[in-house]
Design an enzyme around this catalytic site. Structure first.
Site, short mmCIF file in Angstrom:
data_model
loop_
_atom_site.label_atom_id
_atom_site.label_comp_id
_atom_site.label_asym_id
_atom_site.label_seq_id
_atom_site.Cartn_x
_atom_site.Cartn_y
_atom_site.Cartn_z
N ASP A 172 22.91 -13.03 -29.62
CA ASP A 172 21.92 -13.12 -28.36
C ASP A 172 22.99 -12.26 -27.31
O ASP A 172 24.34 -12.29 -27.27
CB ASP A 172 21.98 -14.44 -27.81
CG ASP A 172 20.84 -14.88 -27.07
OD1 ASP A 172 19.81 -15.14 -27.28
OD2 ASP A 172 21.21 -14.29 -25.54
N HIS A 212 5.84 -8.84 -36.36
CA HIS A 212 5.48 -9.47 -35.07
C HIS A 212 4.67 -10.63 -35.11
O HIS A 212 3.51 -10.36 -35.52
CB HIS A 212 4.91 -8.42 -34.17
CG HIS A 212 4.77 -8.75 -32.70
ND1 HIS A 212 5.87 -8.91 -31.88
CD2 HIS A 212 3.62 -9.42 -32.25
CE1 HIS A 212 5.02 -9.30 -30.54
NE2 HIS A 212 4.03 -9.70 -31.06
N ASN A 259 11.75 -21.65 -29.32
CA ASN A 259 11.15 -22.04 -27.82
C ASN A 259 9.53 -21.51 -28.09
O ASN A 259 9.59 -20.44 -28.37
CB ASN A 259 11.95 -21.48 -26.50
CG ASN A 259 13.27 -22.07 -26.32
OD1 ASN A 259 13.30 -23.20 -26.56
ND2 ASN A 259 14.17 -21.27 -26.14
N HIS A 295 8.02 -12.50 -29.32
CA HIS A 295 8.26 -12.30 -30.96
C HIS A 295 9.01 -13.34 -31.48
O HIS A 295 10.30 -13.37 -30.71
CB HIS A 295 8.81 -10.93 -30.96
CG HIS A 295 9.11 -10.41 -32.14
ND1 HIS A 295 8.89 -9.06 -32.79
CD2 HIS A 295 9.69 -11.14 -33.44
CE1 HIS A 295 9.21 -8.91 -33.94
NE2 HIS A 295 9.92 -10.25 -34.49
N HIS A 348 11.54 -16.07 -32.54
CA HIS A 348 12.93 -15.99 -32.99
C HIS A 348 13.56 -17.40 -33.03
O HIS A 348 13.20 -18.36 -32.29
CB HIS A 348 13.76 -15.09 -31.95
CG HIS A 348 13.60 -15.47 -30.52
ND1 HIS A 348 12.24 -15.12 -29.82
CD2 HIS A 348 14.21 -16.19 -29.56
CE1 HIS A 348 12.24 -15.56 -28.62
NE2 HIS A 348 13.42 -16.40 -28.47
N HIS A 401 16.79 -19.44 -32.44
CA HIS A 401 18.20 -19.45 -31.88
C HIS A 401 18.77 -20.26 -32.98
O HIS A 401 18.73 -21.49 -33.53
CB HIS A 401 18.24 -20.26 -30.62
CG HIS A 401 17.36 -19.32 -29.49
ND1 HIS A 401 18.10 -18.96 -28.34
CD2 HIS A 401 16.01 -19.51 -29.07
CE1 HIS A 401 17.05 -18.39 -27.69
NE2 HIS A 401 16.20 -18.85 -27.99
#
Ligand code: AMP
Ligand code: ZN
Length: 116
Positions: free
Chosen positions: A32, A48, A89, A100, A102, A104
């Protein structure tokens, strides 16, 4: 959304640089740009998908691979036993800023709960 206007599609395509830590035919993982902990990696599918609301049955294996890759990255860095956090999120109340999906992968310090 067209791939050329999506930040993470552009990173996946190599059009925008990122500090990649893993890639295969389905996934890319990179650090990140604004890390919230000593380990803060994003695991991103090459395809995507805007939000987790847009996941379909055809994505089940992909999401499983994302989750297992997150665990592998945490384990490689020695955080498996001590712990770490994985977060998707979704939309504005969760603070999603890149549309898109992701995952974390955050660790290397004591993380508060509940999240802010
Ligand atoms: P989210 O708020 O869940 O949508 O997370 C988006 C994440 O992408 C944030 O943690 C950002 O710091 C991160 N980010 C934004 N631009 C980049 C970039 N060019 N390279 C790496 N990470 C990024
Ligand atoms: Zn995209």
């Amino acid at each position: 959304m067209a791939a050329d206007s999506c930040l993470f599609c552009r990173i996946v395509a190599g059009e925008i640089p990122a500090n990649k830590v893993y890639e295969d035919d389905q996934l890319v993982a990179f650090n990140d740009i604004n890390p919230q902990a000593p380990m803060h990696v994003l695991v991103v599918p090459r395809t995507h998908v805007a939000t987790v609301n847009d996941l379909a049955p055809e994505h089940d294996a992909l999401v499983g691979a994302m989750m297992r890759r997150a665990a592998a990255i945490a384990a490689e860095r020695g955080f498996a036993a001590g712990g770490y956090r994985t977060v998707f999120n979704c939309n504005s109340d969760a603070g999603q800023t890149v549309f898109h999906i992701h995952l974390h992968v955050i660790g290397g310090r004591r993380l508060g709960w509940p999240p802010g």
